[in-house]
Design a protein around this motif. Structure first.
Motif, PDB file in Angstrom:
ATOM      1  N   LEU A 237       0.839  -1.192   0.000  1.00  0.00           N
ATOM      2  CA  LEU A 237       0.000   0.000   0.000  1.00  0.00           C
ATOM      3  C   LEU A 237       0.876   1.245   0.000  1.00  0.00           C
ATOM      4  N   SER A 238       0.350   2.281  -0.595  1.00  0.00           N
ATOM      5  CA  SER A 238       1.007   3.578  -0.528  1.00  0.00           C
ATOM      6  C   SER A 238       0.713   4.223   0.820  1.00  0.00           C
ATOM      7  N   VAL A 239       1.372   5.331   1.089  1.00  0.00           N
ATOM      8  CA  VAL A 239       1.162   6.016   2.363  1.00  0.00           C
ATOM      9  C   VAL A 239      -0.262   6.517   2.480  1.00  0.00           C
ATOM     10  N   PHE A 276      11.339   2.529  18.753  1.00  0.00           N
ATOM     11  CA  PHE A 276      11.551   3.789  18.048  1.00  0.00           C
ATOM     12  C   PHE A 276      10.493   3.897  16.958  1.00  0.00           C
ATOM     13  N   PHE A 277      10.295   5.110  16.478  1.00  0.00           N
ATOM     14  CA  PHE A 277       9.343   5.407  15.414  1.00  0.00           C
ATOM     15  C   PHE A 277      10.093   5.905  14.183  1.00  0.00           C
ATOM     16  N   PHE A 278       9.539   5.612  13.023  1.00  0.00           N
ATOM     17  CA  PHE A 278       9.901   6.334  11.813  1.00  0.00           C
ATOM     18  C   PHE A 278       8.622   6.578  11.029  1.00  0.00           C
ATOM     19  N   CYS A 279       8.625   7.618  10.239  1.00  0.00           N
ATOM     20  CA  CYS A 279       7.422   8.033   9.517  1.00  0.00           C
ATOM     21  C   CYS A 279       7.633   7.860   8.022  1.00  0.00           C
ATOM     22  N   LEU A 280       6.657   7.238   7.384  1.00  0.00           N
ATOM     23  CA  LEU A 280       6.616   7.146   5.926  1.00  0.00           C
ATOM     24  C   LEU A 280       5.711   8.238   5.415  1.00  0.00           C
ATOM     25  N   GLU A 281       6.119   8.888   4.358  1.00  0.00           N
ATOM     26  CA  GLU A 281       5.345  10.017   3.874  1.00  0.00           C
ATOM     27  C   GLU A 281       5.375  10.054   2.355  1.00  0.00           C
ATOM     28  N   VAL A 287       2.509   8.540   7.757  1.00  0.00           N
ATOM     29  CA  VAL A 287       2.094   7.388   8.547  1.00  0.00           C
ATOM     30  C   VAL A 287       3.228   7.023   9.498  1.00  0.00           C
ATOM     31  N   PRO A 288       3.000   7.014  10.828  1.00  0.00           N
ATOM     32  CA  PRO A 288       4.044   6.599  11.770  1.00  0.00           C
ATOM     33  C   PRO A 288       4.106   5.081  11.881  1.00  0.00           C
ATOM     34  N   VAL A 289       5.312   4.569  12.019  1.00  0.00           N
ATOM     35  CA  VAL A 289       5.550   3.137  12.153  1.00  0.00           C
ATOM     36  C   VAL A 289       6.311   2.914  13.454  1.00  0.00           C
ATOM     37  N   LEU A 290       5.771   2.037  14.314  1.00  0.00           N
ATOM     38  CA  LEU A 290       6.397   1.699  15.590  1.00  0.00           C
ATOM     39  C   LEU A 290       7.219   0.428  15.422  1.00  0.00           C
ATOM     40  N   VAL A 291       8.505   0.507  15.809  1.00  0.00           N
ATOM     41  CA  VAL A 291       9.417  -0.633  15.690  1.00  0.00           C
ATOM     42  C   VAL A 291       9.865  -1.016  17.087  1.00  0.00           C
TER      43      VAL A 291
END
Length: 1249
Positions: A237-239, A276-281, A287-291
């Protein structure tokens, strides 16, 4: 060894050195990389094939795998080596355990370098960072598996152990793969270490992945290899589509999402859980992603601007983040970097660091230092209304890339980028790898602040929980020097996370910590410290000090989830205060050096006589706050030290000392009385001794005594013109301006029993705030332990006295004390030790009997057994040598407990009576010699004593001394003038003080300093108490005072010497002033005529009159104007001398006219005008235009002007003259008063008043 022979046969004939090298390489691989279920695999989670060891032919298969792996390693080494025709026999393989145990220095290894390439690399590294040495080269080979460690670490592992690895841009495909490292740095850690790591590796470039043939039998790790090349997920899926999934959550749904990484949040550990978090945009959505869990090692793979695809994500809700949903990784999640999405196919690949892809950032690109300074300083952040003396500004969020050039304070997270831009990492959790000089970094969504602190560079970058920092290239030089490490490594950032201070206050606290470490911790202690965590106490001390002095309060608890995920972004770094006048902490030695090098001459060009007379005694006062007068620095100053009694080597024995690890300085200390008027008195409480204090406001005084013969002020650098030079430096402050950082034992007792002392209110308020902040028991215990350590720091130089040792004591009330002087004394109890010692005496009233104690009571409240109201016995206390240091704290009217330690014999405190002859009545008090180890403790609230015993009679005023007839007087007054007295040999022998009271009446006091040490604080503006002085009358009938053997002078109140305004002179008539003893007065009247006017230019170099063709090359010519007038107020006449600016005022000339007159006079050098009434006399040409112009001024509007003059009597007053008058045949004799001879200090036209 058939497998080794097969391995050697694969490479054909070789030299002996190459054969040995190949055998060693095969042996290394067989030992450390052979068994799948060996230690390396067990550490990683167990073998991939548990039954492999039990199968038939497992040993042969393993030997075959070793052979294949060895061949693969040799081929990789040959490809990387700079030697094409031979093998790099100088390189030897090294296991991880040997690397950690044997390599104690930082080093670099690069297989592809030649010697010339390494030299060029080292030269470039050292030129880019001055003062740094490049990493030394070693010829070592590292082979192992890349594994995931604890907390998201990457580790290199073999059969002997593992070591942490740092990578700049790793690929997920490298995880659990057997690799060969051709280029790497190794950085060992200190002996005290961080955790259990003794060092870490820095991988430069991409490692060489060893082929599938070797992995088939040896290198298969747990979980298999990473995602295969070309294997892309279907249906990603896209963001924008993933954002819709977040809004419509479906239980059990797993999705794959692709997009560009817009931001990466730092790795956090909360309640034992790391994530940690990183965001896809994309262009519209984020969209935040929790790792978390087993995928924490992705933290080094995710870079801002890289396109990735993440599989098997589930939707979860963060309860602490307003119920908003995020995507969370699962155990089946995989990440594909360099992902490119298309409608027909899905392809992915990895971009290697050797050929990086341009980073598409949200901003046009990361800013460099020049762009940042040129662009952002011109457009400063938005300002808000002024609060607490500073401006409130908004920070800007930018991206930046640069090179670390200096580690300012590693423990506090402070660095310098590109020698221009500061970097603060304290608002992020500390990273495992500390930055080193030479590291190239990329910062995204970092806050730019302009001038948040005057102690750091103007441009500052601060990382919050929404910022990302990535090391794009590792440093080529060694680690940071020990001097750059913060005292108490990591304590300040930890306190910051607990209290949520602003960045401006945190930077100021870091500056305080570094200065306190310099001023309080000795550079080379003579003995090992009793408390090892002393540097932690320095950090806690700076934190405590900033809490007391910082005006702006905290901002509440940080919301970490909102700080990382909210849009728009909000964090504590959004606003900051810009206040260039925040206090600056200096050490005592810095203050002394600055004061001793300062000039004491007033500005301007002075003549030779003015220079030498001004330098015979000169003083200069500088305030700690530039808003109150002349200051040493443009910012308010602070001093931290321990208050102590004067030492034997002290220059001033009559004053206390403020001491730190660098130096000590004498102090004139006063305090506010508890009376209703709130007046000042000299300090008397001994509880301040040994207390660690911060002085918030003080005055720095420099007194210089110089015998010189300078030709002019331009020759002050000629030492040959000085015959004697003495400089004295001391401080003046009040206890009202002290903050107690760590009280002494006596001060803690004084505060506990309810005594009111300066600084106690702040101390109690600070304790209340600490109790509110530290809710949990563990924090309270830790804070209590640190407070105990702080107390130990304060008591290092405190007077030693066995608190648990027996002693005897008695309570006394000081009635009077004499001054310190050189006296004959017997040293050591023998006549051979007789000599001069400083000493003084004090008369005390005995309050009660001598009491025995099992331990020193110090300043505990007085007990009933110590009081005997019916006893009125007095004792004369004799102080000499070391015991004379109690002089500054023994004040008349105060009550003290005198303690003799290490004895239970009451007779030691019983004075000896004076022996007399039979029939002679003695009125002398008994005498008691105070020993060096005796202690005095002030009893501030002696409630058991009668009120009359605790009240000292008020001293007399100057007016009362002038009008009384007593021979011995004790009075108080304010110093208005101090003049040095010279003997016949032109050496300073004494001082003449002019003191006055509120009525303006003044009195001269003459001090003989030939047998007494110089008393500090005798400056204009200070109020002094003069006890036991002799009242004398001069030949002319003037009253003055001189010291007696029991005289004492004490500074009781400090004046603002920098802005000293003398008391207003009394307004008097001339007729009354002629018969009065008043020296200075104010008179009103009119000008009758001008008797004399002189204008001239003089050359200070030649010491004579100025000539137009002066041969002096110095050009030190000054203009002087003097005049003598006749003044009448209706009661009498006076002759008034004017000089300087008042002459211009009397003549009625504007500034431009006055400047033109000076130019006209400069042509001839000088001009004298004598307009004596109506008959005009001059010493020049009567046709002179300039002369007639001056005559017209003197006979014009000057006559009859109504003026107000402030004048002083001249010393050459003429007595009354007897004149004879004849009337007819009779002669008359009459006594006629001569006109008063006055010198005008201030002139004001009555029309302007």
């Amino acid at each position: 060894m058939g497998s080794m022979q097969r391995f050697l046969d694969r490479f054909g004939p070789s030299s002996e050195a190459e054969s040995v090298w190949l055998q060693n390489l095969f042996t290394f691989i067989h030992k450390h990389l052979r068994t799948p279920g060996g230690p390396a695999h067990s550490a990683a989670g167990g073998p991939a094939h548990p039954a492999a060891a039990d199968q038939p032919g497992a040993g042969a298969s393993c030997d075959q795998g070793v052979c294949e792996l060895s061949v693969c390693v040799v081929e990789k080494i040959q490809e990387r080596s700079c030697l094409r025709s031979s093998r790099p026999v100088s390189y030897r393989p090294l296991c991880v355990s040997e690397l950690l145990a044997q390599q104690h220095l930082a080093c670099v290894s690069n297989l592809s370098w030649s010697t010339n390439q390494h030299r060029a690399w080292a030269r470039e590294a050292e030129l880019s960072l001055a003062g740094q040495r490049s990493l030394p080269r070693v010829n070592l080979l590292l082979i192992g598996w890349l594994r995931a460690g604890r907390g998201g670490e990457w580790r290199l592992e073999d059969g002997s152990g593992s070591v942490r690895c740092e990578l700049t841009s790793p690929s997920p495909q490298w995880m659990n793969r057997l690799v060969f490292l051709p280029h790497w740095n190794y950085i060992p850690h200190d002996a005290l270490g961080r955790g259990q790591d003794r060092g870490h590796l820095e991988l430069i470039g991409s490692p060489d992945l060893l082929g599938p043939r070797a992995e088939l039998g040896l290198a298969t790790g747990p979980g298999g290899a990473g995602p295969e090349e070309g294997a892309g997920p279907d249906g990603a899926l896209s963001v924008r589509e993933a954002a819709g999934v977040l809004r419509t959550r479906v239980r059990g749904q797993r999705v794959s999402v692709w997009g560009r990484v817009g931001s990466v949040r730092p790795l956090l550990e909360v309640s034992g859980s790391c994530f940690f978090f990183f965001c896809l945009e994309d262009q519209q959505q984020t969209v935040p992603v929790l790792v978390k869990g087993s995928r924490l090692w992705w933290a080094q793979c995710v870079c801002v601007g890289v396109s990735v695809c993440v599989t098997a994500l589930r939707v979860c809700v963060l309860r602490r983040w307003r119920g908003n949903g995020v995507l969370c990784v699962t155990d089946r999640s995989e990440m594909h970097t360099g992902y490119t999405h298309s409608e027909a196919t899905h392809t992915q690949g990895h971009t290697h660091p050797e050929d990086p892809e341009p980073l598409p950032l949200s901003t046009p690109g990361p800013a460099h230092s020049d762009q940042l300074l040129m662009g952002l300083e011109e457009a400063e952040p938005e300002e808000l209304p002024v609060q607490s003396g500073g401006r409130i500004k908004h920070s800007s969020v930018i991206s930046y890339q640069g090179t670390v050039t200096e580690v300012v304070n590693e423990g506090a997270g402070l660095y310098l980028l590109d020698r221009k831009v500061g970097l603060c990492l304290a608002f992020q959790p500390p990273a495992r790898r500390k930055l080193r000089p030479g590291d190239q970094v990329e910062l995204h969504q970092v806050h730019f602040l302009y001038r948040p602190s005057p102690d750091f560079p103007p441009s500052m970058l601060c990382c919050c929980l929404g910022s990302s920092l990535r090391v794009s290239a590792f440093s080529r030089v060694g680690g940071a020097s020990k001097e750059s490490c913060c005292p108490g490594d990591g304590v300040l950032p930890l306190l910051l996370l607990q209290s949520n201070r602003g960045v401006d206050q945190y930077l100021w606290t870091c500056s305080l910590a570094c200065q306190l470490a310099h001023s309080l911790v000795p550079a080379e202690p003579l003995h090992p410290p009793l408390h090892p965590p002393l540097p932690h106490c320095v950090c806690l001390l700076s934190w405590k000090l900033s809490e007391m002095l910082w005006t702006q309060r905290g901002r509440g608890q940080r919301d970490i989830y909102s700080e990382m995920l909210d849009r728009p972004h909000r964090c504590p770094l959004d606003q900051y205060q810009v206040d260039p006048s925040v206090p600056q902490l200096l050490s005592v030695s810095d203050v002394l050096q600055s004061l001793q090098s300062s000039s004491l001459l007033p500005p301007g060009v002075l003549s030779s006589s003015q220079v030498n007379s001004g330098l015979s005694w000169s003083y200069r006062t500088l305030t700690s706050d530039p808003r109150r007068g002349d200051s040493l620095r443009p910012r308010p100053l602070l001093l931290v030290g321990v208050l102590q009694l004067p030492s034997e080597r002290s220059e001033f024995t009559q004053s206390l000392e403020l001491r730190d690890a660098t130096a000590s300085v004498s102090c004139i200390v006063t305090e506010t009385t508890e009376e209703e008027d709130g007046g000042q008195r000299s300090v008397f409480n001994t509880a301040w001794i040994g207390s660690l204090v911060c002085v918030r406001s003080f005055t720095m005084v420099t007194e210089r005594f110089l015998q010189s013969d300078f030709p002019s002020c331009r020759h002050l650098d000629q030492n040959c013109s000085m015959s004697n030079r003495t400089c004295r430096v001391y401080l003046q402050f009040s206890l009202d301006h002290l903050v107690i950082l760590s009280p002494s034992v006596a001060m803690a007792t004084h505060l506990r029993i309810g005594g009111v002392e300066p600084g106690s209110d702040d101390q109690q308020r600070n304790h209340r705030e600490e109790e509110e902040d530290d809710d949990d028991e563990g924090s309270c215990l830790k804070k209590r332990r640190c407070d105990e350590e702080l107390s130990s720091v304060a008591m290092v130089t405190a007077p030693e006295g066995g608190a648990s040792q027996p002693c005897v004591s008695m309570v006394i009330r000081v009635e009077s004390k004499g001054g310190v002087a050189w006296r004959n004394a017997v040293i050591g109890g023998s006549c051979e030790g007789a000599g001069l010692q400083l000493g003084f005496s004090a008369t005390a009233l005995l309050i009660g009997p001598v009491v025995r104690w099992g331990r020193d009571p110090k300043n505990q409240p007085m007990m009933e057994k110590e009081v005997n109201p019916e006893r009125e016995e007095k004792v004369l206390l004799q102080f000499s040598g070391v015991s004379s240091r109690w002089f500054p704290l023994l004040q008349p009217g105060s009550v003290y407990r005198l303690t003799a330690p290490n004895t239970q014999d009451p007779s030691v405190l019983i004075g000896c009576s004076v022996a007399g002859q039979k029939g002679v009545e003695l009125h002398a008090d008994s005498s008691l010699q105070v020993r060096p180890d005796w202690r005095f403790h002030t009893l501030t609230r002696p409630l058991l004593l009668p009120h009359t015993w605790t009240q000292a009679p008020p001293p007399s005023t100057v007016s009362q001394v002038l009008d009384c007839r007593s021979e011995v007087v004790t009075f108080q007054g304010r110093v208005t003038e101090r003049v040095s007295l010279m003997d016949r040999r032109e050496q300073a022998s004494g001082v003449r003080l002019t003191v006055c009271d509120q009525s303006g009446r003044s009195l001269c006091v003459y001090l003989d300093l030939t047998h007494t040490p110089y008393p500090p604080g005798l400056l204009p503006g200070n109020q002094v108490l003069l006890s036991g002085f002799l009242r004398r009358i001069s030949r002319s009938g003037s009253v003055y005072c001189s010291p007696s053997p029991v005289s004492c002078i004490t500074v009781t109140s400090l004046g603002d010497c920098s802005r000293l305004a003398p008391p207003p002179a009394p307004s008097m008539h001339l007729a009354h002033w002629a018969s009065s003893r008043t020296v200075e007065a104010q008179v009103k009247g009119h000008l009758v005529c001008v008797l004399h006017l002189q204008l001239q230019w003089s050359c200070s170099h030649r010491g004579g009159e100025y000539e137009q063709v002066c041969s002096s090359p110095c050009g030190s010519a000054t203009f002087q104007a003097t005049a003598r007038l006749v003044f009448d107020d209706g009661t009498a006449e006076a002759h008034v001398w004017l000089s300087g600016r008042p002459v211009q005022t009397v003549l009625g000339l504007a500034d431009s006219q006055w400047a033109g007159l000076q130019r006209a006079v400069r042509v001839r050098g000088h001009i004298h005008v004598f307009p004596g009434g109506r008959s005009l006399r001059t010493d020049g040409d009567t046709e002179d235009v300039l002369l007639h112009f001056l005559l017209s001024l003197c006979s014009g509007d000057v006559i009859g002007q109504q003026v107000i003059l402030t004048c002083r009597k001249r010393t050459n007053q003429s007595p009354a003259e007897v004149r004879r008058f004849s009337r007819g045949d009779r002669d008359f004799l009459t006594r006629r008063l001569r006109p008063l001879q006055l010198t005008c200090s201030h002139l004001e036209l009555q029309g302007d008043s």
